[in-house]
Motif scaffolding. Structure first.
Motif, PDB file in Angstrom:
ATOM      1  N   LEU A  50      38.257  33.171  54.123  1.00 16.57           N
ATOM      2  CA  LEU A  50      38.238  33.357  52.562  1.00 16.57           C
ATOM      3  C   LEU A  50      39.687  33.513  51.857  1.00 16.57           C
ATOM      4  N   ILE A  51      39.692  33.105  50.548  1.00 18.14           N
ATOM      5  CA  ILE A  51      40.529  33.417  49.723  1.00 18.14           C
ATOM      6  C   ILE A  51      40.233  34.314  48.646  1.00 18.14           C
ATOM      7  N   ASP A  52      40.403  35.602  48.495  1.00 15.20           N
ATOM      8  CA  ASP A  52      39.936  36.417  47.752  1.00 15.20           C
ATOM      9  C   ASP A  52      38.539  36.896  47.951  1.00 15.20           C
ATOM     10  N   THR A  53      38.207  38.123  47.498  1.00 19.57           N
ATOM     11  CA  THR A  53      36.762  38.788  47.329  1.00 19.57           C
ATOM     12  C   THR A  53      36.751  39.613  46.024  1.00 19.57           C
ATOM     13  N   GLY A  54      36.197  38.849  45.042  1.00 23.81           N
ATOM     14  CA  GLY A  54      35.766  39.400  43.774  1.00 23.81           C
ATOM     15  C   GLY A  54      34.496  40.128  43.741  1.00 23.81           C
ATOM     16  N   PRO A  55      34.293  40.737  42.508  1.00 26.09           N
ATOM     17  CA  PRO A  55      33.182  41.724  42.325  1.00 26.09           C
ATOM     18  C   PRO A  55      31.845  41.011  42.533  1.00 26.09           C
ATOM     19  N   ASP A  56      31.596  39.713  42.652  1.00 26.32           N
ATOM     20  CA  ASP A  56      30.578  38.893  43.008  1.00 26.32           C
ATOM     21  C   ASP A  56      30.435  38.490  44.394  1.00 26.32           C
ATOM     22  N   PHE A  57      31.371  39.022  45.336  1.00 24.32           N
ATOM     23  CA  PHE A  57      31.378  38.565  46.680  1.00 24.32           C
ATOM     24  C   PHE A  57      30.234  38.511  47.397  1.00 24.32           C
ATOM     25  N   ALA A  71      38.931  35.693  58.474  1.00 30.02           N
ATOM     26  CA  ALA A  71      40.281  36.363  58.190  1.00 30.02           C
ATOM     27  C   ALA A  71      40.072  36.223  56.420  1.00 30.02           C
ATOM     28  N   VAL A  72      40.839  36.901  55.939  1.00 29.77           N
ATOM     29  CA  VAL A  72      40.969  36.922  54.449  1.00 29.77           C
ATOM     30  C   VAL A  72      42.087  36.784  54.091  1.00 29.77           C
ATOM     31  N   LEU A  73      42.362  36.149  53.011  1.00 32.47           N
ATOM     32  CA  LEU A  73      43.829  35.879  52.322  1.00 32.47           C
ATOM     33  C   LEU A  73      43.721  36.493  50.887  1.00 32.47           C
ATOM     34  N   TYR A  74      44.623  37.006  50.130  1.00 28.88           N
ATOM     35  CA  TYR A  74      44.495  37.607  48.898  1.00 28.88           C
ATOM     36  C   TYR A  74      45.559  36.838  47.963  1.00 28.88           C
ATOM     37  N   THR A  75      45.277  36.578  46.801  1.00 27.20           N
ATOM     38  CA  THR A  75      46.573  35.872  45.922  1.00 27.20           C
ATOM     39  C   THR A  75      46.973  36.827  45.155  1.00 27.20           C
ATOM     40  N   HIS A  76      46.100  38.040  44.854  1.00 29.29           N
ATOM     41  CA  HIS A  76      46.961  39.217  43.872  1.00 29.29           C
ATOM     42  C   HIS A  76      45.866  40.291  43.714  1.00 29.29           C
ATOM     43  N   GLY A  77      46.232  41.308  43.331  1.00 28.80           N
ATOM     44  CA  GLY A  77      45.543  42.681  43.254  1.00 28.80           C
ATOM     45  C   GLY A  77      44.678  42.782  42.066  1.00 28.80           C
ATOM     46  N   HIS A  78      44.276  41.935  41.084  1.00 27.26           N
ATOM     47  CA  HIS A  78      43.561  42.022  40.202  1.00 27.26           C
ATOM     48  C   HIS A  78      42.023  42.466  40.551  1.00 27.26           C
ATOM     49  N   ALA A  79      41.405  43.059  39.559  1.00 24.25           N
ATOM     50  CA  ALA A  79      40.046  43.522  40.032  1.00 24.25           C
ATOM     51  C   ALA A  79      39.315  42.321  40.176  1.00 24.25           C
ATOM     52  N   ASP A  80      39.243  41.287  39.631  1.00 25.30           N
ATOM     53  CA  ASP A  80      38.262  40.132  39.944  1.00 25.30           C
ATOM     54  C   ASP A  80      38.636  39.414  41.324  1.00 25.30           C
ATOM     55  N   HIS A  81      39.492  39.775  41.816  1.00 25.45           N
ATOM     56  CA  HIS A  81      40.054  39.108  42.933  1.00 25.45           C
ATOM     57  C   HIS A  81      40.026  39.968  44.367  1.00 25.45           C
ATOM     58  N   VAL A  82      39.816  41.383  44.163  1.00 24.76           N
ATOM     59  CA  VAL A  82      39.843  42.321  45.488  1.00 24.76           C
ATOM     60  C   VAL A  82      38.726  43.215  45.248  1.00 24.76           C
ATOM     61  N   LEU A  83      37.678  43.560  44.115  1.00 29.86           N
ATOM     62  CA  LEU A  83      36.747  44.565  44.173  1.00 29.86           C
ATOM     63  C   LEU A  83      35.550  44.279  45.180  1.00 29.86           C
ATOM     64  N   GLY A  84      35.516  43.121  45.769  1.00 30.32           N
ATOM     65  CA  GLY A  84      34.343  42.878  46.709  1.00 30.32           C
ATOM     66  C   GLY A  84      34.941  43.156  48.075  1.00 30.32           C
ATOM     67  N   PHE A  85      35.927  43.566  48.343  1.00 30.10           N
ATOM     68  CA  PHE A  85      36.397  44.140  49.618  1.00 30.10           C
ATOM     69  C   PHE A  85      35.618  44.839  50.379  1.00 30.10           C
ATOM     70  N   ASP A  86      34.981  45.711  49.622  1.00 28.70           N
ATOM     71  CA  ASP A  86      34.209  46.892  50.338  1.00 28.70           C
ATOM     72  C   ASP A  86      32.718  46.047  51.063  1.00 28.70           C
TER      73      ASP A  86
END
Length: 261
Positions: A50-57, A71-86
């Motif tokens: 995956l690249i990014d896990t947003g709120p709609d993940f 595996a997961v790769l992240y582009t940056h730490g803004h909410a719409d790209h990380v908040l689906g992490f959990d």
């Protein structure tokens, strides 16, 4: 080695339809105008990256039918790209080892702060996601090898911030960029597929707009270009009709095949 790219989401940070809006795009019957927050999944060699896990993940994974993450790769730490992490949690259980997660230092700091209960060393939450966080250097040329494919971090400009996209084989994913440093263009030669940010028609301080994205696409010269991180100012059919066939807007659920290694 062949791979499949699935656009899990192609929307901006507010999604489309946008809350409280009754514009023509937000009320459109065209399902291509329904855009969850931007993310992609790559399938190859029996693996899913995956690249990014947003709120709609969670919703995106259920819709896609994907049942694993390797595996997961992240582009940056803004909410719409990380908040689906959990929501990675159930996909990390019972797999014999943690899922590797890759992020540059600013993004890793966000993940460790927002999801502190996942990364704490003492009194760790018992059903936290089983992940191993790897910090990526922001230096040009930084790359990580995953399951026989190389993922090279591509420096990008996101307003006043420096973030990262990724090149993997004959494809590259460059969301949330307002522009690219000249040195990054040198790392994007010979692409079959490039995915670029194209927020709206009007210029924006931290995202590329349609005209600028077309200019960047032509400079990169990929055989196929797809736009993502699209706001409700752009109607899919209208934009698709005015662009050349090799440059098109993406939509949620679109799948592409390409060579990854």
């Amino acid at each position: 080695m062949n791979a499949k790219l699935t656009f899990l989401g192609t929307g901006t940070s507010m999604g489309v339809p946008t809350l409280g809006c009754d514009c023509a795009v937000c009320t459109s019957a065209d399902v291509r105008n329904v855009r969850t927050r931007s993310s992609i999944a790559l399938e190859y060699a029996g693996r899913v990256v995956l690249i990014d896990t947003g709120p709609d993940f969670r919703q995106q994974m259920l819709r896609s039918g994907l049942r694993q993450v390797d595996a997961v790769l992240y582009t940056h730490g803004h909410a719409d790209h990380v908040l689906g992490f959990d929501d990675l949690r159930p996909l990390t259980f019972g797999r014999g080892g943690p899922v590797p997660v890759y992020a540059d230092d600013p993004t890793a700091d966000v993940l460790e702060r927002v999801f502190e209960y996942t990364f704490r060393k003492v009194d760790k939450y018992p059903t936290s996601a089983k992940v191993a966080l790897h910090r990526l250097s922001a230096e040009p040329g930084t790359a990580v090898s995953l399951f026989g494919a190389s993922f090279e971090r591509i420096p990008m400009i996101h307003g006043r911030n420096s973030i990262g996209g990724y090149r993997f084989g004959q494809a590259a994913y460059l969301t949330d960029m307002s522009d690219l440093p000249e040195a990054s263009f040198d790392r994007l030669h010979g692409l079959d597929v490039v995915v670029l940010d194209a927020l709206r028609r009007e210029p924006h301080p931290s995202h590329s707009h349609l005209e600028n994205s077309v200019r960047i696409a032509e400079k990169i010269g990929a055989r196929r270009t797809f736009f993502t991180h699209i706001a409700h100012e752009l109607d899919h059919a209208e934009v698709a009709a005015e662009l050349p066939p090799h440059i098109q807007p993406a939509y949620d659920g679109l799948q592409l095949e390409f060579v990854i290694a």
